[in-house]
Design an enzyme around this catalytic site. Structure first.
Site, PDB file in Angstrom:
ATOM      1  N   GLY A  94       0.843  -1.185   0.000  1.00  0.00           N
ATOM      2  CA  GLY A  94       0.000   0.000   0.000  1.00  0.00           C
ATOM      3  C   GLY A  94       0.879   1.236   0.000  1.00  0.00           C
ATOM      4  N   CYS A  95       0.425   2.277   0.641  1.00  0.00           N
ATOM      5  CA  CYS A  95       1.169   3.541   0.677  1.00  0.00           C
ATOM      6  C   CYS A  95       2.578   3.321   1.222  1.00  0.00           C
ATOM      7  CB  CYS A  95       0.425   4.540   1.553  1.00  0.00           C
ATOM      8  SG  CYS A  95       1.342   6.077   1.776  1.00  0.00           S
ATOM      9  N   PHE A  96       3.573   3.686   0.440  1.00  0.00           N
ATOM     10  CA  PHE A  96       4.943   3.435   0.888  1.00  0.00           C
ATOM     11  C   PHE A  96       5.350   4.270   2.085  1.00  0.00           C
ATOM     12  CE2 PHE A  96       6.237   5.655  -3.366  1.00  0.00           C
ATOM     13  CZ  PHE A  96       5.853   6.909  -2.914  1.00  0.00           C
TER      14      PHE A  96
ATOM     15  N   CYS B  14       3.855   4.483   4.816  1.00  0.00           N
ATOM     16  CA  CYS B  14       3.577   3.677   6.006  1.00  0.00           C
ATOM     17  C   CYS B  14       4.443   2.433   6.097  1.00  0.00           C
ATOM     18  CB  CYS B  14       2.104   3.275   6.035  1.00  0.00           C
ATOM     19  SG  CYS B  14       0.989   4.688   6.190  1.00  0.00           S
TER      20      CYS B  14
END
Length: 181
Positions: free
Chosen positions: A15-17, A19
């Site tokens: 997902g969002c890098f 995080c």
């Protein structure tokens, strides 16, 4: 043996890098964690291009690690604890191919360990749905723009709001406890 020869590479899409950096960055034996793009067909894509879902790339992190200090098996264990491995359509409120979860293996040993780890997780009973995370061969990795690197350090307030607001923190706490926050 030089320090760079000690390090091996691991690449994970989760997902969002933003995080995905902090949990690995804070571990012993980690040389670097780089946010970037991989798995697609467009050379050196921009964030805007990847978000357009036309490049085939995933947001990912590439980790340089010392396997004698933090072995690949531990990286895999930590990786699973950062994602919802049962979601085939992205992660939390980030939807689309570029936000799917993938373990990119760099050699046959990483592939074997990733497959074994995925199988164990699937049989563990932690999740009621099947594990959707793919295991694919590593492709060219393109570092993201500088403002994406170490985002949790550069923008701690926004990072905290995003990781909580997306549902990621609550999911992790629900499945693994609060040891990752």
């Amino acid at each position: 043996m030089s320090e760079t020869e000690m390090y091996q590479k691991a690449t994970f899409a989760g997902g969002c890098f933003w995080c995905m950096v902090k949990p690995f960055d804070e571990q012993p034996g980690i040389g670097s964690v780089t946010s970037g793009y991989t798995g697609g067909h467009v050379p050196n894509p921009s964030y805007k291009e990847v978000c357009s879902e036309t490049t085939g790339h995933y947001e990912a992190v590439q980790i340089e690690y010392d396997p004698s200090v933090f072995p690949y098996e531990k990286l895999l264990e930590l990786y699973w604890q950062q994602i919802d491995p049962t979601d085939p359509g992205g992660q939390f409120f980030d939807r689309g191919q570029s936000y799917k979860t993938v373990i990119f293996y760099h050699d046959e040993e990483q592939k074997r360990l990733a497959e074994e780890s995925k199988d164990r997780l699937g049989k563990s009973g932690i999740f009621s749905k099947p594990i959707a995370t793919e295991i694919l061969p590593a492709k060219e990795f393109y570092p993201a723009e500088e403002y994406h690197q170490d985002y949790y350090k550069k923008n701690p307030g926004h990072y905290q709001r995003y990781s909580r607001g997306s549902g990621r923190v609550a999911f992790i706490e629900n499945h693994w406890g609060d040891k990752n926050e």
